[in-house]
Design an enzyme around this catalytic site. Structure first.
Site, PDB file in Angstrom:
ATOM      1  N   LYS A 233      15.662  23.569  15.632  1.00  0.00           N
ATOM      2  CA  LYS A 233      14.806  23.127  14.534  1.00  0.00           C
ATOM      3  C   LYS A 233      14.980  21.631  14.304  1.00  0.00           C
ATOM      4  O   LYS A 233      16.088  21.103  14.382  1.00  0.00           O
ATOM      5  CB  LYS A 233      15.179  23.849  13.234  1.00  0.00           C
ATOM      6  CG  LYS A 233      14.980  25.343  13.283  1.00  0.00           C
ATOM      7  CD  LYS A 233      15.463  25.998  12.007  1.00  0.00           C
ATOM      8  CE  LYS A 233      15.301  27.505  12.083  1.00  0.00           C
ATOM      9  NZ  LYS A 233      15.872  28.162  10.908  1.00  0.00           N
TER      10      LYS A 233
ATOM     11  N   ASP B 158       5.363  24.884  13.411  1.00  0.00           N
ATOM     12  CA  ASP B 158       5.757  24.081  12.258  1.00  0.00           C
ATOM     13  C   ASP B 158       5.721  24.967  11.024  1.00  0.00           C
ATOM     14  O   ASP B 158       4.805  25.770  10.851  1.00  0.00           O
ATOM     15  CB  ASP B 158       4.796  22.904  12.037  1.00  0.00           C
ATOM     16  CG  ASP B 158       5.008  21.762  13.017  1.00  0.00           C
ATOM     17  OD1 ASP B 158       5.805  21.922  13.957  1.00  0.00           O
ATOM     18  OD2 ASP B 158       4.380  20.716  12.837  1.00  0.00           O
ATOM     19  N   ASN B 159       6.730  24.809  10.153  1.00  0.00           N
ATOM     20  CA  ASN B 159       6.818  25.582   8.919  1.00  0.00           C
ATOM     21  C   ASN B 159       7.008  24.634   7.742  1.00  0.00           C
ATOM     22  O   ASN B 159       7.536  23.528   7.907  1.00  0.00           O
ATOM     23  CB  ASN B 159       8.003  26.546   8.972  1.00  0.00           C
ATOM     24  CG  ASN B 159       7.914  27.510  10.127  1.00  0.00           C
ATOM     25  OD1 ASN B 159       6.869  28.085  10.377  1.00  0.00           O
ATOM     26  ND2 ASN B 159       9.012  27.686  10.835  1.00  0.00           N
TER      27      ASN B 159
ATOM     28  N   TYR C  33       9.755  21.938   8.880  1.00  0.00           N
ATOM     29  CA  TYR C  33      10.542  21.976  10.110  1.00  0.00           C
ATOM     30  C   TYR C  33       9.726  22.459  11.293  1.00  0.00           C
ATOM     31  O   TYR C  33       8.815  23.240  11.164  1.00  0.00           O
ATOM     32  CB  TYR C  33      11.818  22.801   9.952  1.00  0.00           C
ATOM     33  CG  TYR C  33      11.683  24.201   9.421  1.00  0.00           C
ATOM     34  CD1 TYR C  33      11.835  25.292  10.261  1.00  0.00           C
ATOM     35  CD2 TYR C  33      11.468  24.429   8.067  1.00  0.00           C
ATOM     36  CE1 TYR C  33      11.759  26.585   9.777  1.00  0.00           C
ATOM     37  CE2 TYR C  33      11.397  25.715   7.573  1.00  0.00           C
ATOM     38  CZ  TYR C  33      11.543  26.791   8.433  1.00  0.00           C
ATOM     39  OH  TYR C  33      11.463  28.073   7.944  1.00  0.00           O
TER      40      TYR C  33
ATOM     41  N   HIS D 201      20.498  30.990   8.107  1.00  0.00           N
ATOM     42  CA  HIS D 201      19.672  31.805   8.990  1.00  0.00           C
ATOM     43  C   HIS D 201      19.747  31.360  10.444  1.00  0.00           C
ATOM     44  O   HIS D 201      20.008  30.199  10.739  1.00  0.00           O
ATOM     45  CB  HIS D 201      18.205  31.729   8.554  1.00  0.00           C
ATOM     46  CG  HIS D 201      17.982  32.120   7.135  1.00  0.00           C
ATOM     47  ND1 HIS D 201      17.052  31.505   6.339  1.00  0.00           N
ATOM     48  CD2 HIS D 201      18.577  33.061   6.351  1.00  0.00           C
ATOM     49  CE1 HIS D 201      17.072  32.048   5.129  1.00  0.00           C
ATOM     50  NE2 HIS D 201      17.986  32.989   5.112  1.00  0.00           N
TER      51      HIS D 201
ATOM     52  N   ARG E 272       0.810  -1.219   0.000  1.00  0.00           N
ATOM     53  CA  ARG E 272       0.000   0.000   0.000  1.00  0.00           C
ATOM     54  C   ARG E 272       0.838   1.262   0.000  1.00  0.00           C
ATOM     55  O   ARG E 272       0.353   2.338  -0.355  1.00  0.00           O
ATOM     56  CB  ARG E 272      -0.911   0.030   1.230  1.00  0.00           C
ATOM     57  CG  ARG E 272      -1.884  -1.138   1.298  1.00  0.00           C
ATOM     58  CD  ARG E 272      -2.538  -1.202   2.654  1.00  0.00           C
ATOM     59  NE  ARG E 272      -1.502  -1.456   3.677  1.00  0.00           N
ATOM     60  CZ  ARG E 272      -1.668  -1.314   4.979  1.00  0.00           C
ATOM     61  NH1 ARG E 272      -2.829  -0.905   5.456  1.00  0.00           N
ATOM     62  NH2 ARG E 272      -0.694  -1.586   5.824  1.00  0.00           N
TER      63      ARG E 272
ATOM     64  N   ASP F 185      19.054  36.961   0.988  1.00  0.00           N
ATOM     65  CA  ASP F 185      20.156  36.015   1.171  1.00  0.00           C
ATOM     66  C   ASP F 185      21.394  36.361   0.344  1.00  0.00           C
ATOM     67  O   ASP F 185      22.442  35.745   0.509  1.00  0.00           O
ATOM     68  CB  ASP F 185      19.697  34.586   0.862  1.00  0.00           C
ATOM     69  CG  ASP F 185      18.892  33.974   1.995  1.00  0.00           C
ATOM     70  OD1 ASP F 185      18.894  34.534   3.111  1.00  0.00           O
ATOM     71  OD2 ASP F 185      18.261  32.920   1.769  1.00  0.00           O
TER      72      ASP F 185
END
Length: 189
Positions: A71, A47-48, A131, A61, A23, A169
């Site tokens: 994290k 949560d991201n 994360y 970062h 499955r 960045d």
């Protein structure tokens, strides 16, 4: 779950037990009880998720104290090279980095404690990245280190002419020029 220590204390790779059959598959992506038993006590609050295409580099970062974050990161789809850089002044591993190749197939997770800059590069056509954070995001506490700092020498596994960066960045300081709020007295959790 299998916890694999890295060359930097506190940073680890987590391999969940995956159950496959005709499955598909099933695995427990997070258990507070098991994480605290095998890694450390933690309380995740946010949560991201992000979706990126090949060549995207996000990072390096971090959040400045008192809003620093640990994290726990993973890839849902695609392939990502995830990197953690020790930015704790006075640490025996200051300026050192470790990485983890995470894919939607290997289900690995990477734990990055407070006091580390974090970034990743997308190695597949696209990637979905999730994360968990143990502190809420505060834009005024944002900090970063240049992704291509020559003193760090990170191999992002992407040719330089294929790297895609956000405007932000493209302009971060080198580690040596960082106004660094972290020292060894700041707890990793």
């Amino acid at each position: 779950m299998n916890v694999i220590k890295t060359d930097i204390e506190g940073v680890c790779v987590i391999e969940p037990r995956v159950f496959n059959d005709a499955r598909g598959y099933f695995f427990e992506s997070f258990s507070q009880r098991d994480f605290e038993k095998e890694v450390r006590t933690i309380h995740f609050v946010q949560d991201n998720e992000s979706k990126s295409s090949y060549g995207v580099v996000r990072g390096l970062h971090f959040q400045r104290p008192p809003y620093s974050q640990s994290k726990l990161v993973r890839v849902i789809q695609g392939a990502v090279l995830d990197v953690a850089v020790d930015i704790r002044k006075g640490s025996p591993t200051y300026g050192k980095w470790v990485s983890c190749l995470m894919t939607g197939d290997n289900h690995r997770q990477f734990f990055v404690p407070r006091g580390f800059a974090h970034g990743f590069s997308v190695l597949s056509e696209e990637a979905v990245f999730q994360y968990k954070c143990d502190n809420f995001y505060h834009p005024e506490a944002e900090g970063a280190v240049a992704w291509n700092d020559p003193a760090l020498g990170i191999d992002w596994q992407i040719p330089a002419d294929k790297v895609i960066l956000s405007e932000k960045d493209q302009h971060h300081p080198l580690l040596q020029d960082l106004d660094n709020p972290f020292d060894m007295n700041i707890p990793l959790y």
